[in-house]
Design a protein around this motif. Structure first.
Motif, mmCIF file in Angstrom:
data_model
loop_
_atom_site.group_PDB
_atom_site.id
_atom_site.type_symbol
_atom_site.label_atom_id
_atom_site.label_comp_id
_atom_site.label_asym_id
_atom_site.label_seq_id
_atom_site.Cartn_x
_atom_site.Cartn_y
_atom_site.Cartn_z
ATOM 1 N N TYR A 243 -30.821 2.384 -8.904
ATOM 2 C CA TYR A 243 -29.830 3.400 -9.188
ATOM 3 C C TYR A 243 -29.289 3.114 -10.593
ATOM 4 N N PHE B 74 -26.132 3.841 -13.616
ATOM 5 C CA PHE B 74 -24.710 4.112 -13.790
ATOM 6 C C PHE B 74 -24.337 4.063 -15.273
ATOM 7 N N PRO C 111 -30.212 -2.307 -7.545
ATOM 8 C CA PRO C 111 -31.367 -2.003 -6.704
ATOM 9 C C PRO C 111 -31.071 -0.831 -5.774
ATOM 10 N N SER C 112 -32.029 0.052 -5.612
ATOM 11 C CA SER C 112 -31.840 1.198 -4.732
ATOM 12 C C SER C 112 -32.136 0.817 -3.285
ATOM 13 N N TYR D 68 -27.807 -4.852 -1.186
ATOM 14 C CA TYR D 68 -26.501 -4.510 -1.697
ATOM 15 C C TYR D 68 -26.598 -4.052 -3.137
ATOM 16 N N GLY D 69 -25.423 -3.727 -3.724
ATOM 17 C CA GLY D 69 -25.423 -3.035 -4.995
ATOM 18 C C GLY D 69 -25.012 -3.825 -6.213
ATOM 19 N N LYS D 70 -25.471 -5.054 -6.331
ATOM 20 C CA LYS D 70 -25.175 -5.874 -7.519
ATOM 21 C C LYS D 70 -25.561 -5.139 -8.792
ATOM 22 N N LEU D 71 -24.623 -5.028 -9.721
ATOM 23 C CA LEU D 71 -24.848 -4.326 -10.982
ATOM 24 C C LEU D 71 -25.328 -5.274 -12.077
ATOM 25 N N PHE E 209 -25.585 -5.083 -16.131
ATOM 26 C CA PHE E 209 -25.052 -4.282 -17.224
ATOM 27 C C PHE E 209 -25.813 -4.511 -18.519
ATOM 28 N N GLY E 210 -25.762 -3.486 -19.389
ATOM 29 C CA GLY E 210 -26.168 -3.663 -20.769
ATOM 30 C C GLY E 210 -25.029 -4.291 -21.565
#
Lengths: 118, 114
Positions: A32, A34, A95-96, A103-106, A108-109
């Motif tokens: 995913y 963002f 990860p989708s 889970y939704g660990k982000l 970042f750039g």
């Protein structure tokens, strides 16, 4: 593992001009995508996200982004910027549902500082 | 409604000291994340809680860092024997717990180790 590259560390632009902030990602699994914004002295705020469906995503404050799977990009655009858009913008991935983790660990750039001049 | 809050907003400490950073997530959010943002960089993942348990602590840089969430709500990030390189903004985020759901970030704690 995922990585995110924001191609411009700083983008100066005049008020009412269009702007594009570039983001490329690399991932071995489906993700995913963002965009978060950080105004001076404030916390991170979600601008928009892509989960599935239409590759053109509209967010708050007139921003939109387009997911391009073949180019692994998720560039952010606004047709006419305002002084109040001056902030730092972060692209991120997680990860989708098909991505193998639960889970939704982000990830970042490095961020792009957008400065809008009068 | 109330967002994610973090205390203190700023913390100055001396090298070698112990510090605790607190995060109050949005009520009802089961997922809680800690990130660290160094100057000029994007946030980097430290640890993730689902409920009371640390489901993934792979981002913790070494064993001087530890985090707890004993009742599934408030979380505390603990740093022992602080080093100058620990200076950064520590961010907490919470979400309802499913993939793809928005993570809501707190304002961060700015830690300076002298």
């Amino acid at each position: 593992a995922q990585s995110v590259t924001q191609l411009d560390s700083q983008v100066p632009v005049f008020e009412e001009a269009p702007v594009e902030l570039r983001c490329n990602y690399s991932s071995s699994v489906s993700v995913y995508l963002f965009w978060y914004v950080q105004y001076p002295n404030q916390g991170l705020q979600l601008l928009l996200k892509y989960l599935s469906g239409s590759t053109l995503v509209k967010g708050i404050n007139g921003f939109e982004a387009e997911f391009n799977k073949s180019q692994t990009s998720f560039h952010l655009r606004k047709p006419s910027v305002h002084i109040s858009d001056t902030a730092e913008y972060f692209c991120a991935v997680s990860p989708s549902l098909l991505g193998g983790t639960s889970y939704g660990k982000l990830t970042f750039g490095q961020g792009t500082i957008l400065t809008v001049h009068p | 409604g109330a967002g994610v809050s973090q205390t203190p907003s700023n913390k100055v400490t001396e090298k070698g000291k112990y510090v605790e950073l607190r995060c109050d997530p949005i009520s009802g959010h089961t997922a809680l994340y800690w990130y660290r943002q160094s100057l000029g960089q994007g946030p980097e993942f430290l640890i993730y809680f689902q409920g009371t348990g640390a489901a993934d602590d792979s981002g913790l840089p070494n064993d001087r860092f530890f985090a707890v969430r004993p009742e599934g709500s408030v979380s505390t990030l603990k740093i022992q024997r602080t080093e100058r390189g620990d200076s950064a903004v520590y961010l907490c985020a919470s979400s309802p717990g499913q993939k793809g759901e928005t993570q809501y970030f707190g304002p961060g704690t700015r830690l300076l180790v002298l």
